[in-house]
Design an enzyme around this catalytic site. Structure first.
Site, PDB file in Angstrom:
ATOM      1  N   ASN A 111      65.887  19.685  31.572  1.00  0.00           N
ATOM      2  CA  ASN A 111      67.300  19.432  31.814  1.00  0.00           C
ATOM      3  C   ASN A 111      67.696  18.122  31.144  1.00  0.00           C
ATOM      4  OD1 ASN A 111      66.362  21.298  33.888  1.00  0.00           O
ATOM      5  ND2 ASN A 111      68.388  21.056  34.768  1.00  0.00           N
ATOM      6  N   CYS A 130      62.115  25.894  30.718  1.00  0.00           N
ATOM      7  CA  CYS A 130      62.848  27.148  30.588  1.00  0.00           C
ATOM      8  C   CYS A 130      61.846  28.260  30.342  1.00  0.00           C
ATOM      9  CB  CYS A 130      63.833  27.045  29.426  1.00  0.00           C
ATOM     10  SG  CYS A 130      64.786  28.543  29.172  1.00  0.00           S
TER      11      CYS A 130
END
Lengths: 296, 296
Positions: B245, B236
């Site tokens: 994820n 991120c």
């Protein structure tokens, strides 16, 4: 707002998985930081043979220091036998977690006792220390590394004699991190149906990425005391490379976001987890939040 | 036995977070391994400017190779605009994920468009490619790095014009990993109440250790298509150091343990995640299972 008591077990289940001895001063700093972050329930050490687990050789000193200094906190130690209970009592503790594994082969491997021997030992502890409050830490509740998966049909009858011996609290421990939410629910529901006035707690490892989901499954069934370790420090001798326990600060953050009250100051405990990771570089940490860096 | 479709998005959302170009042959091996492990739904790439995201420069070649070779699998690509849709269509895809961020400032940062511009672009795509199936990938559904937390009151009205433009599927994306299970439930319930025949999917990041718990919250509300990435590959840009994820293999394992049917061969996909971690050493992986070593 619903209250959840996060029961920190890092100073016991976290530290115990670190091979090199953690200096007593570092341990004190971490325990003090936990108290300062709002933690009020803690398994602070275990009273075991220092030959078997050298990391716990300072059990008496660490316990004595905090029991005197923080009389309002709820400290326990894990004990596997009468000798451990004696150590805990003499160090000033009023409560212990008495550990027995649901899988008898794990009980043999872990504390070299049959189920019957563990039970007989409990009776001795109760006789010797009638004022000592004893929680049953039921290791391998959800699965045993030797015997495989466990279910309500194993857990419910196992608890019966302990209940009869006066045990009021049982901590369902996913020692090797194999539980799933469906199993957590079915075991809790079955135990509750059979023993409606028994207090239940859960102790969930994050070995297979189900630390949060299993713990929340328990909370949403009404369990109000849940165990975790700062930074997720831990590990599993049966799963090398596996991450550790559920991380206290991640759990505290999720619960706060969901509107639960834990009394834990999340930013403060995240900083403490960062400190711990630097102080114990050999540790295995499953926590997520403390690894997120500030953006430049 | 309830069926859950695990919708693999690693070749898009995982690869895209790796700075160095991953050789096309490696990508092919991973996609082939995913198909061989039982994955049938995949976001295989994104059709974006190769200047903006050089990792995706092989979008056409990778897509063309698999669309021809595996006609029974359900491949999509992520597209942010008409040009991307054109690329996907010409590469042989029949479906795309059209990405718009609920947070307008994130939409500006991510694809340099206002909400109105993104909507107008969708209408152009629908006009140019009326037979192209379009899923709305609603980025930052649960929170925006610039605007903060989002709720049902933001999501429900935002979807309305897209619904009117013929969108039948919306994928609720926790782009920066800030969702919690209570929020997942309240948003899904509100969207469903307003648009009962809209198909909903979820795309959850594991940034704050809530990948499994949020995804299971959605599944237990009846969502049957959920996204994840092999090994949890991801990251991120708004949370450096954060894990990626939700890991496909961890999710597949949990669902199988709970009695859901996913069609995924867990041991096989765990091995594939191990291969991927060796092939992409710079990747950030949130998966747990593939890190567990065999005991000697």
């Amino acid at each position: 707002m619903k209250k959840i008591e996060i029961y920190e077990v890092g100073p016991r289940d976290g530290f115990q998985n670190v091979a090199d001895y953690i200096p007593l001063e570092t341990k004190k700093k971490i325990v003090e930081g936990l108290l300062d972050s709002g933690i009020r329930h803690m398994q602070i050490t275990s009273f075991v043979s220092p030959k078997a687990i050298p990391q716990m050789k300072d059990a008496r000193e660490l316990t004595g220091y905090f029991v005197d200094k923080f009389p309002d906190a709820d400290f326990l130690a894990l004990v596997p036998n009468l000798r451990g209970a004696q150590g805990a009592w003499e160090a000033g503790l009023k409560s212990v977690s008495y550990v027995v594994s649901l899988g008898e082969s794990h009980n043999q491997a872990n504390i070299r006792r049959t189920h019957q021997e563990s039970y007989d030992e409990l009776l001795k502890i109760r006789e010797a220390y009638p004022d000592l409050d004893i929680c049953l830490d039921l290791a391998t509740t959800f699965g045993c590394p030797f015997e495989g998966k466990k279910g309500a049909g194993d857990v419910v009858p196992f608890i019966k004699p302990y209940r009869e011996a006066g045990i009021k609290t049982v901590n369902l421990c996913d020692t090797i991190g194999v539980a799933n939410p469906a199993q957590v629910r079915s075991i809790i529901e079955a135990v509750r149906t059979e023993y409606p006035d028994l207090e239940l707690q859960v102790h969930i490892h994050d070995t297979r990425n189900m630390g949060m989901v299993n713990t929340l499954a328990a909370i949403e069934l009404g369990i109000v005391k849940v165990q975790s370790t700062l930074g997720g420090l831990g590990g599993c001798p049966f799963a090398p490379g596996a991450s550790g326990n559920l991380a206290t600060e991640d759990l505290a953050f999720m619960l706060a976001e969901m509107g639960y009250e834990t009394g834990v100051d999340t930013p403060k405990i995240v900083e403490l987890a960062k400190y711990q990771a630097e102080a114990i570089p050999a540790g295995q940490f499953s926590g997520h939040l403390f690894k997120i860096q500030a953006r430049d």
